[in-house]
Design a protein around this motif. Sequence first.
Motif, PDB file in Angstrom:
ATOM      1  N   ARG A   1      20.841  14.555   8.435  1.00  0.00           N
ATOM      2  CA  ARG A   1      19.566  15.235   8.180  1.00  0.00           C
ATOM      3  C   ARG A   1      19.292  15.319   6.687  1.00  0.00           C
ATOM      4  O   ARG A   1      18.161  15.082   6.240  1.00  0.00           O
ATOM      5  N   VAL A   2      20.320  15.640   5.893  1.00  0.00           N
ATOM      6  CA  VAL A   2      20.139  15.774   4.446  1.00  0.00           C
ATOM      7  C   VAL A   2      19.785  14.432   3.815  1.00  0.00           C
ATOM      8  O   VAL A   2      18.917  14.345   2.936  1.00  0.00           O
ATOM      9  N   ILE A   3      20.460  13.357   4.257  1.00  0.00           N
ATOM     10  CA  ILE A   3      20.169  12.025   3.700  1.00  0.00           C
ATOM     11  C   ILE A   3      18.718  11.638   3.972  1.00  0.00           C
ATOM     12  O   ILE A   3      17.984  11.197   3.074  1.00  0.00           O
ATOM     13  N   LEU A   4      18.283  11.791   5.221  1.00  0.00           N
ATOM     14  CA  LEU A   4      16.899  11.451   5.567  1.00  0.00           C
ATOM     15  C   LEU A   4      15.912  12.341   4.829  1.00  0.00           C
ATOM     16  O   LEU A   4      14.843  11.879   4.391  1.00  0.00           O
ATOM     17  N   GLU A   5      16.244  13.613   4.684  1.00  0.00           N
ATOM     18  CA  GLU A   5      15.345  14.527   3.974  1.00  0.00           C
ATOM     19  C   GLU A   5      15.132  14.064   2.533  1.00  0.00           C
ATOM     20  O   GLU A   5      14.000  14.032   2.048  1.00  0.00           O
ATOM     21  N   ARG A   6      16.223  13.690   1.833  1.00  0.00           N
ATOM     22  CA  ARG A   6      16.094  13.236   0.443  1.00  0.00           C
ATOM     23  C   ARG A   6      15.248  11.975   0.357  1.00  0.00           C
ATOM     24  O   ARG A   6      14.402  11.827  -0.519  1.00  0.00           O
ATOM     25  N   GLN A   7      15.485  11.035   1.262  1.00  0.00           N
ATOM     26  CA  GLN A   7      14.735   9.783   1.227  1.00  0.00           C
ATOM     27  C   GLN A   7      13.248  10.027   1.477  1.00  0.00           C
ATOM     28  O   GLN A   7      12.389   9.494   0.762  1.00  0.00           O
ATOM     29  N   LEU A   8      12.929  10.819   2.481  1.00  0.00           N
ATOM     30  CA  LEU A   8      11.519  11.058   2.812  1.00  0.00           C
ATOM     31  C   LEU A   8      10.820  11.856   1.731  1.00  0.00           C
ATOM     32  O   LEU A   8       9.639  11.604   1.412  1.00  0.00           O
ATOM     33  N   GLU A   9      11.493  12.839   1.142  1.00  0.00           N
ATOM     34  CA  GLU A   9      10.876  13.616   0.067  1.00  0.00           C
ATOM     35  C   GLU A   9      10.592  12.747  -1.145  1.00  0.00           C
ATOM     36  O   GLU A   9       9.615  12.982  -1.863  1.00  0.00           O
ATOM     37  N   THR A  10      11.412  11.740  -1.369  1.00  0.00           N
ATOM     38  CA  THR A  10      11.156  10.807  -2.471  1.00  0.00           C
ATOM     39  C   THR A  10       9.850  10.052  -2.255  1.00  0.00           C
ATOM     40  O   THR A  10       9.141   9.714  -3.211  1.00  0.00           O
TER      41      THR A  10
ATOM     42  N   PRO B   1       0.827  -1.211   0.000  1.00  0.00           N
ATOM     43  CA  PRO B   1       0.000   0.000   0.000  1.00  0.00           C
ATOM     44  C   PRO B   1       0.856   1.254   0.000  1.00  0.00           C
ATOM     45  O   PRO B   1       1.994   1.239   0.477  1.00  0.00           O
ATOM     46  N   PRO B   2       0.342   2.347  -0.528  1.00  0.00           N
ATOM     47  CA  PRO B   2       1.127   3.591  -0.563  1.00  0.00           C
ATOM     48  C   PRO B   2       1.284   4.189   0.829  1.00  0.00           C
ATOM     49  O   PRO B   2       0.526   3.901   1.754  1.00  0.00           O
ATOM     50  N   ILE B   3       2.277   5.059   0.965  1.00  0.00           N
ATOM     51  CA  ILE B   3       2.525   5.766   2.224  1.00  0.00           C
ATOM     52  C   ILE B   3       1.570   6.952   2.304  1.00  0.00           C
ATOM     53  O   ILE B   3       1.523   7.788   1.402  1.00  0.00           O
ATOM     54  N   THR B   4       0.819   7.022   3.377  1.00  0.00           N
ATOM     55  CA  THR B   4      -0.166   8.112   3.531  1.00  0.00           C
ATOM     56  C   THR B   4       0.362   9.251   4.392  1.00  0.00           C
ATOM     57  O   THR B   4      -0.289  10.284   4.515  1.00  0.00           O
ATOM     58  N   LEU B   5       1.514   9.085   5.011  1.00  0.00           N
ATOM     59  CA  LEU B   5       2.096  10.146   5.836  1.00  0.00           C
ATOM     60  C   LEU B   5       2.526  11.300   4.934  1.00  0.00           C
ATOM     61  O   LEU B   5       3.068  11.088   3.848  1.00  0.00           O
ATOM     62  N   ARG B   6       2.290  12.536   5.397  1.00  0.00           N
ATOM     63  CA  ARG B   6       2.552  13.689   4.544  1.00  0.00           C
ATOM     64  C   ARG B   6       3.559  14.675   5.136  1.00  0.00           C
ATOM     65  O   ARG B   6       4.187  15.419   4.400  1.00  0.00           O
ATOM     66  N   ALA B   7       3.707  14.730   6.428  1.00  0.00           N
ATOM     67  CA  ALA B   7       4.623  15.695   7.053  1.00  0.00           C
ATOM     68  C   ALA B   7       5.506  14.960   8.051  1.00  0.00           C
ATOM     69  O   ALA B   7       5.019  14.171   8.869  1.00  0.00           O
ATOM     70  N   ALA B   8       6.820  15.215   7.958  1.00  0.00           N
ATOM     71  CA  ALA B   8       7.779  14.523   8.827  1.00  0.00           C
ATOM     72  C   ALA B   8       8.702  15.530   9.482  1.00  0.00           C
ATOM     73  O   ALA B   8       9.089  16.535   8.884  1.00  0.00           O
ATOM     74  N   LEU B   9       9.045  15.239  10.741  1.00  0.00           N
ATOM     75  CA  LEU B   9      10.025  16.030  11.480  1.00  0.00           C
ATOM     76  C   LEU B   9      11.266  15.167  11.670  1.00  0.00           C
ATOM     77  O   LEU B   9      11.178  14.057  12.198  1.00  0.00           O
ATOM     78  N   VAL B  10      12.421  15.665  11.225  1.00  0.00           N
ATOM     79  CA  VAL B  10      13.680  14.939  11.351  1.00  0.00           C
ATOM     80  C   VAL B  10      14.552  15.686  12.351  1.00  0.00           C
ATOM     81  O   VAL B  10      14.822  16.884  12.188  1.00  0.00           O
ATOM     82  N   VAL B  11      14.987  14.977  13.399  1.00  0.00           N
ATOM     83  CA  VAL B  11      15.804  15.577  14.450  1.00  0.00           C
ATOM     84  C   VAL B  11      17.148  14.843  14.491  1.00  0.00           C
ATOM     85  O   VAL B  11      17.193  13.645  14.778  1.00  0.00           O
ATOM     86  N   ASP B  12      18.218  15.575  14.171  1.00  0.00           N
ATOM     87  CA  ASP B  12      19.554  14.980  14.181  1.00  0.00           C
ATOM     88  C   ASP B  12      20.561  16.106  14.260  1.00  0.00           C
ATOM     89  O   ASP B  12      20.439  17.115  13.564  1.00  0.00           O
ATOM     90  N   ASP B  13      21.553  15.939  15.110  1.00  0.00           N
ATOM     91  CA  ASP B  13      22.551  17.010  15.260  1.00  0.00           C
ATOM     92  C   ASP B  13      23.585  17.014  14.153  1.00  0.00           C
ATOM     93  O   ASP B  13      24.360  17.960  14.033  1.00  0.00           O
TER      94      ASP B  13
END
Length: 738
Positions: free
Chosen positions: A485-494, A468-480
């Motif tokens: 942060r950039v790697i996770l951002e690219r993956q989630l935006e995909t 099934p498709p991912i229905t989540l639309r907004a994510a908060l990434v917390v990393d120092d």
Amino acid sequence: MPTGTRNTIADKLAQERRARLAAERLLDQKKRELFTANQKLALHARALSDQIVEQRHGLTRALTEAASLKGENHRVMDDLARANSVAMIAQRRLWDALETIPDGFAVYDADLRLVAANKVYLDFFEGEVAIAAGVTYDSVLNIVAKHRMVDLDGRDPADWHHDMIARIRRNPIEPITIITRKGAHIRLIDRWGEGGDLVCIAQDISTHVSREAELEEAREKAESANRAKSAFLANMSHEIRTPMNGVVGMAELLTETELTEDQRLYAETIRSSGEALLTIINDVLDYSKIEAERLKLYPEIFDLERCVHEVTMLLQPSARDKKLRLLVDYDMFLPTRFVADPGRIRQILTNLLGNAVKFTLSGHVLTRVVGIERKQNNYELHITVEDTGIGINPEQIDHVFGEFNQVESETNRKFEGTGLGLAITKQLIEMMGGEIWVDSELGRGSCFGFKILVPAAEPAPHVSTPGPPITLRAALVVDDLMVNRVILERQLETYGLKVTLCRNAQEALTAFDRGATFDIMLSDFRMPDMDGLHLCQTLRQRGVKIPVVLLSSDPDAITPEEARAAQIECLEKPVLRSHLFRTLQNLSYPVARTVPPPAPPPPVGQRKMRILAAEDNRTNQLVFGKMVKDLPIDLVFANNGLEAVEKWQSFQPDLIFMDISMPEMDGKEATRRIRSLESGSHVPICALTAHAMDGDSEGILASGMDYYLTKPLRKTAIIDHIVANCPPTAQSLQDGAA
């Protein structure tokens, strides 16, 4: 005066007047004719004068040209004399040169009569017969055959003569080597000239033949020495690995017992030192195989992303001890399955990542994988390993890929190593048709990268798994760490999520205080001031119920009880894209967790799995027995191959572990004997070998064995093979394996 007289006079006067007028007209006409004749005469005289002048000039030119031709003739005669002199000198020099060369030289005309020959050619016949100009080539061959001046190779002189005559009739004429009575090797090189002459050269190649024989002998000695070296390395590998199996195996078993802190430190030191020694042995063996050009590549389909992940997870404990973060940035649009040698790719990554972890005291190590699609479904992969370590001095960068080179400086003298890892890595990459490079800044870190061209094993990139498709639309990434942060951002935006980035827990709490809403939060566990678990607990106390995924490089950092209490999912870093995708899928469609029913007890009377282990070394028997002691199995040992065959017949095992080097009968011969005696059934046989040279695996599998494990043995590998081969009629091994 009478009238008649007057008329007569008048008539006469008129006649005279007419006659005078006619005479005047005639005179004028004659004057004009005379003038015209004088003009023509003048023109003719002028032309004749010009002609005389021209002829006089022509005569002068003729006399001049005659004098010039006479001088030219003298010059031509002089030039001809000089040319003749030069030709004579050139001919003399040519023959002087032909007399100087050590090869015999002769020229025969179109009728195959000797025109000229140098002294070396004629000296061959000295003492037998005098050879002079005019003698035929046929006569020369007859003399050689009759006097047996050369080795006729067992042929009749007439046959040899016939073969030699037939040879020179060919065009081109194949060179031939003959052996004289004195044992000299003469190479005959003959060629037909454009004018029909036969040019013959006789080269004495005795020195070359002797040199080739010496080289052949030296080559055979070198090959013998190489075989001896390979045998020595194989034997040394076996002799070292066999006791190391006991050292490492017992140390591993010892760490599983109750120990004091000091005892555990000693046991871990024994185990890590043994593994370090094995790494050195493997490096030396690999380098020797590369040096002898015996190392081979075995391409097959493999998952590159999973390979990078597995190597990273393998080095995670070492990085965790130094508080380093291991990161993976795999191109989201790059396929994961390629065709290459996965074992060598894993070795390259292990060397590069291992060096990065070893020479990095704080910070992170990032493995980045990108690729460019080329023709015919090939991809040019660029893989880099970046670290924040000690770096390399610019003057020493060119030496890092040399054999036995480890850059010496005050900062890295405390790091141990053979200096072979990068040399082997460079050789492996070049064998794959790629290249390797390094960029480094002293005190700031290094970046080792390589590129190879490999075919993709899938028609198109396929990141996500069906579902099934991912229905989540907004994510908060917390990393120092910004890179993470950039790697996770690219993956989630995909995956279609809008991402908000926070550098620490306080920024995340501030975002919630401002009324921001999110469908999911992904947080690093280890952060300054407030860790990820404390952040999640704080949010739960404030009533925030969104799903939380906690990312940690330490799988034991959070207990299952803490995770359930904080209602969080835990993923071990670095996270595979497929694992992240499935986690987001599961969180998009939450379901109630159910406790699976307990497994039914084994049926009464169900037998234990029977295992036969053929091993002649008592220490290795002890190690093997201790590794599998918790499994519900019947274990029997055989001390040699002959005993293994006998116990196979009487014990009827479900699985055999077979050592290779044993007295009386080795493991390969025992396996062949078992295979020849089998009728219908097939017992799995796993080789236990301390041999690690190229070709060992092929010989092991060719003898009839199904698998092989290299010593020192790993408990997990042994148990995995036992579980995989447990028959349905035997008790389940899952509980014991766990």
